[in-house]
Design a protein around this motif. Structure first.
Motif, PDB file in Angstrom:
ATOM      1  N   ARG A 182      -6.491   9.951  -3.935  1.00  0.00           N
ATOM      2  CA  ARG A 182      -7.770   9.384  -4.341  1.00  0.00           C
ATOM      3  C   ARG A 182      -8.759   9.276  -3.190  1.00  0.00           C
ATOM      4  O   ARG A 182      -9.965   9.477  -3.390  1.00  0.00           O
ATOM      5  CB  ARG A 182      -7.540   8.022  -4.997  1.00  0.00           C
ATOM      6  CG  ARG A 182      -6.908   8.143  -6.386  1.00  0.00           C
ATOM      7  CD  ARG A 182      -6.263   6.851  -6.844  1.00  0.00           C
ATOM      8  NE  ARG A 182      -5.776   6.920  -8.230  1.00  0.00           N
ATOM      9  CZ  ARG A 182      -4.666   7.526  -8.613  1.00  0.00           C
ATOM     10  NH1 ARG A 182      -3.890   8.120  -7.709  1.00  0.00           N
ATOM     11  NH2 ARG A 182      -4.309   7.551  -9.886  1.00  0.00           N
ATOM     12  N   SER A 183      -8.291   8.942  -2.003  1.00  0.00           N
ATOM     13  CA  SER A 183      -9.195   8.874  -0.844  1.00  0.00           C
ATOM     14  C   SER A 183      -9.806  10.241  -0.556  1.00  0.00           C
ATOM     15  O   SER A 183     -10.995  10.359  -0.228  1.00  0.00           O
ATOM     16  CB  SER A 183      -8.446   8.364   0.393  1.00  0.00           C
ATOM     17  OG  SER A 183      -8.068   7.013   0.232  1.00  0.00           O
ATOM     18  N   ASP A 188      -2.749   5.329  -3.447  1.00  0.00           N
ATOM     19  CA  ASP A 188      -3.793   6.306  -3.128  1.00  0.00           C
ATOM     20  C   ASP A 188      -3.488   7.626  -3.837  1.00  0.00           C
ATOM     21  O   ASP A 188      -4.167   8.029  -4.763  1.00  0.00           O
ATOM     22  CB  ASP A 188      -3.887   6.500  -1.611  1.00  0.00           C
ATOM     23  CG  ASP A 188      -5.082   7.349  -1.205  1.00  0.00           C
ATOM     24  OD1 ASP A 188      -5.341   8.359  -1.870  1.00  0.00           O
ATOM     25  OD2 ASP A 188      -5.742   7.017  -0.217  1.00  0.00           O
ATOM     26  N   ILE A 213      -6.125   2.944  -6.536  1.00  0.00           N
ATOM     27  CA  ILE A 213      -7.138   2.194  -5.783  1.00  0.00           C
ATOM     28  C   ILE A 213      -8.525   2.298  -6.406  1.00  0.00           C
ATOM     29  O   ILE A 213      -9.403   1.478  -6.112  1.00  0.00           O
ATOM     30  CB  ILE A 213      -7.186   2.654  -4.308  1.00  0.00           C
ATOM     31  CG1 ILE A 213      -7.465   4.167  -4.233  1.00  0.00           C
ATOM     32  CG2 ILE A 213      -5.886   2.302  -3.589  1.00  0.00           C
ATOM     33  CD1 ILE A 213      -7.651   4.674  -2.797  1.00  0.00           C
ATOM     34  N   TRP A 230       0.844  -1.197   0.000  1.00  0.00           N
ATOM     35  CA  TRP A 230       0.000   0.000   0.000  1.00  0.00           C
ATOM     36  C   TRP A 230       0.878   1.245   0.000  1.00  0.00           C
ATOM     37  O   TRP A 230       1.838   1.337   0.755  1.00  0.00           O
ATOM     38  CB  TRP A 230      -0.904   0.010   1.229  1.00  0.00           C
ATOM     39  CG  TRP A 230      -1.849  -1.164   1.286  1.00  0.00           C
ATOM     40  CD1 TRP A 230      -1.579  -2.409   1.765  1.00  0.00           C
ATOM     41  CD2 TRP A 230      -3.200  -1.205   0.818  1.00  0.00           C
ATOM     42  NE1 TRP A 230      -2.669  -3.226   1.637  1.00  0.00           N
ATOM     43  CE2 TRP A 230      -3.688  -2.513   1.064  1.00  0.00           C
ATOM     44  CE3 TRP A 230      -4.038  -0.259   0.218  1.00  0.00           C
ATOM     45  CZ2 TRP A 230      -4.979  -2.891   0.730  1.00  0.00           C
ATOM     46  CZ3 TRP A 230      -5.333  -0.638  -0.106  1.00  0.00           C
ATOM     47  CH2 TRP A 230      -5.792  -1.945   0.143  1.00  0.00           C
ATOM     48  N   GLN A 274       0.645   5.497   0.157  1.00  0.00           N
ATOM     49  CA  GLN A 274      -0.198   6.668   0.385  1.00  0.00           C
ATOM     50  C   GLN A 274       0.098   7.774  -0.620  1.00  0.00           C
ATOM     51  O   GLN A 274      -0.794   8.510  -1.033  1.00  0.00           O
ATOM     52  CB  GLN A 274       0.020   7.191   1.810  1.00  0.00           C
ATOM     53  CG  GLN A 274      -0.935   8.306   2.228  1.00  0.00           C
ATOM     54  CD  GLN A 274      -2.361   7.822   2.386  1.00  0.00           C
ATOM     55  OE1 GLN A 274      -2.586   6.666   2.726  1.00  0.00           O
ATOM     56  NE2 GLN A 274      -3.319   8.691   2.128  1.00  0.00           N
TER      57      GLN A 274
END
Length: 464
Positions: free
Chosen positions: A292-293, A289, A235, A79, A81
């Motif tokens: 995107r979050s 990410d 994501i 993952w 960020q």
């Protein structure tokens, strides 16, 4: 350079206009035929948008499902960020594999996280296996389109580049001969790479699979022979199941290239298993990410996460077809880039992009997932105004205009005088120079007014 300076250079480049029109015009025509042959296309667009909205609303759930199923299939999931974190993970994996060279299949996410630069800094040779990416790698350039990265090049320019850079260049001046020259140049490098790096057009949650879509088979040659396969994917690429992925593929291919399906659509589920004849021994999936979050939590931007990177919006954009992709400055050009770039790289440095739009709505009409691009661009314009990012000249000009429109009699007198003045400046029905609109008339003529002001013509219409 500023956006304005990049646009100036693009508008002055006559060859660029030819190159962009050749490809974008063909793509527009082929898409129209594909849609005409698919009577249920509008219903399919509605379903595609609903699938993406559902995933965005339950993003955490489907990402966890994907991770669990990918791990169960033998893959390792990482993952990231930020863009820098994603690039660092990929470089660390390459070093752990002892890689001296990597074969890379085209991926805009890779461009977004700065992977080409990171590989160069790490001293790892990068072989771009997509033909268009190979062209721009030879030319030391960046992609100008998300589907056709070398759209800004004419075939004549590509021919000259291959003859200068290939060890065994083509002799005949044909597209087939140039493609064969690239094949000879790339094949041994592709097959000899230590690591294969790809993006993913879709991530399938219920199987942990990734899907790649190409027209050249380069993804397969990049991914299967090397011992290690690294995937980088945003994501938002997640879909719940294989049937959902198939539906999105139908929309992607028709919108991107006007085909019912691309020549190579491949699903990969984990690394090589016992009994498999080929495939990588390790598979690593880097989920990125990079803002995107935050977009998913922003009601004004979350619809942009529907994007399936088909490029239809830019193929039909009158602005993109005049200036090409490099003028936009970011990873993503065209209307979708004008929305994404401020979200990824900040509004203050990219406020001009939202103004590079005529608001004719063509991009929204052709988007396979119904992204309201003009609405999102207006949102950036409003935010730029609220945050005081617009130039003083614009704020003062709009202030003067506001004062005028609040005084209807003054406004009608001023607009009537302006129409008369424009008639006097016209020559044979066209205005070549216009005060306060020099940027417009520098590259195009403005048609002279045929009648009076809008309000005058409206009043005449009511009296009939």
């Amino acid at each position: 350079m500023s956006f304005g300076q990049r646009v100036e250079l693009a508008l002055a480049d006559r060859v660029l206009k030819v190159a962009v029109e050749r490809t974008a015009g063909t793509a527009e025509a082929k898409r129209a035929l594909a849609v005409e042959a698919f009577p249920a296309f509008e219903d399919a667009r509605t379903r595609a948008a609903a699938i993406k909205d559902h995933v965005i609303a339950h993003l955490g759930h489907y990402l966890e499902m994907f991770e669990a199923n990918a791990i169960a299939a033998g893959a390792q999931v990482h993952w990231a960020q930020t863009a820098d974190e994603a690039a660092t993970i990929v470089i660390d994996l390459c070093r752990r594999a002892g890689a001296k060279s990597v074969a890379r299949s085209k991926s805009m996410l890779g461009e977004e996280i700065g992977l080409p630069h990171a590989l160069a800094e790490a001293g790892i040779e990068r072989v771009e296996t997509d033909l268009a990416e190979h062209i721009i790698q030879l030319g030391g350039e960046r992609p100008s389109h998300i589907v056709w990265p070398a759209m800004h090049k004419t075939r004549e320019q590509v021919s000259a580049l291959f003859r200068a850079k290939h060890c065994d260049p083509h002799v005949e001046e044909t597209i087939a001969a140039m493609a064969e020259s690239a094949r000879r140049h790339l094949r041994s490098e592709m097959l000899g790479a230590d690591v294969g790096i790809s993006g993913a057009n879709f991530l399938v949650a219920d199987t942990g699979s990734i899907c790649t879509v190409t027209n050249e088979g380069n993804a397969e040659l990049s991914i299967v022979p090397p011992r290690v396969h690294i995937v980088t994917a945003g994501i938002e690429k997640i879909v719940p199941s294989l049937p959902h992925a198939i539906h999105m593929l139908r929309m992607l291919a028709r919108s991107a290239t006007g085909a019912a399906l691309t020549q190579y659509t491949t699903f990969y589920t984990g690394p090589k298993r016992a009994g498999d004849r080929d495939g990588p021994e390790e598979m690593h999936i880097v989920l990125v990410d990079n803002g995107r979050s935050a977009m998913a939590a922003d009601a004004a931007l979350k619809e942009m996460l529907r994007c399936i990177r088909c490029g239809a919006c830019m193929n039909h954009c009158v602005v993109f077809r005049q200036v090409g992709g490099h003028a936009y400055g970011g990873t993503y050009p065209g209307p979708m880039g004008a929305v994404l770039t401020p979200a990824l790289d900040g509004l203050s440095a990219n406020r001009d992009l939202a103004h590079a739009c005529t608001m004719n709505g063509r991009c929204q009409e052709v988007c396979p997932v119904k992204i309201p691009l003009p609405t999102l661009l207006r949102g950036w314009r409003e935010k730029s105004w609220r945050e005081g990012l617009e130039p003083v000249s614009m704020r003062q000009g709009l202030g003067l205009w506001r004062r005028a429109v609040l005084r209807p009699r003054l406004y009608r007198m001023a607009s009537g005088a302006a129409v008369q003045a424009m008639r006097l400046m016209a020559r044979q029905g066209w205005i070549s120079r216009l005060p306060l609109a020099g940027a417009w008339t520098k590259y195009r003529d403005m048609p002279a007014p045929e009648g009076g002001t809008f309000m005058e013509q409206y009043a005449k219409g009511r009296r009939r």
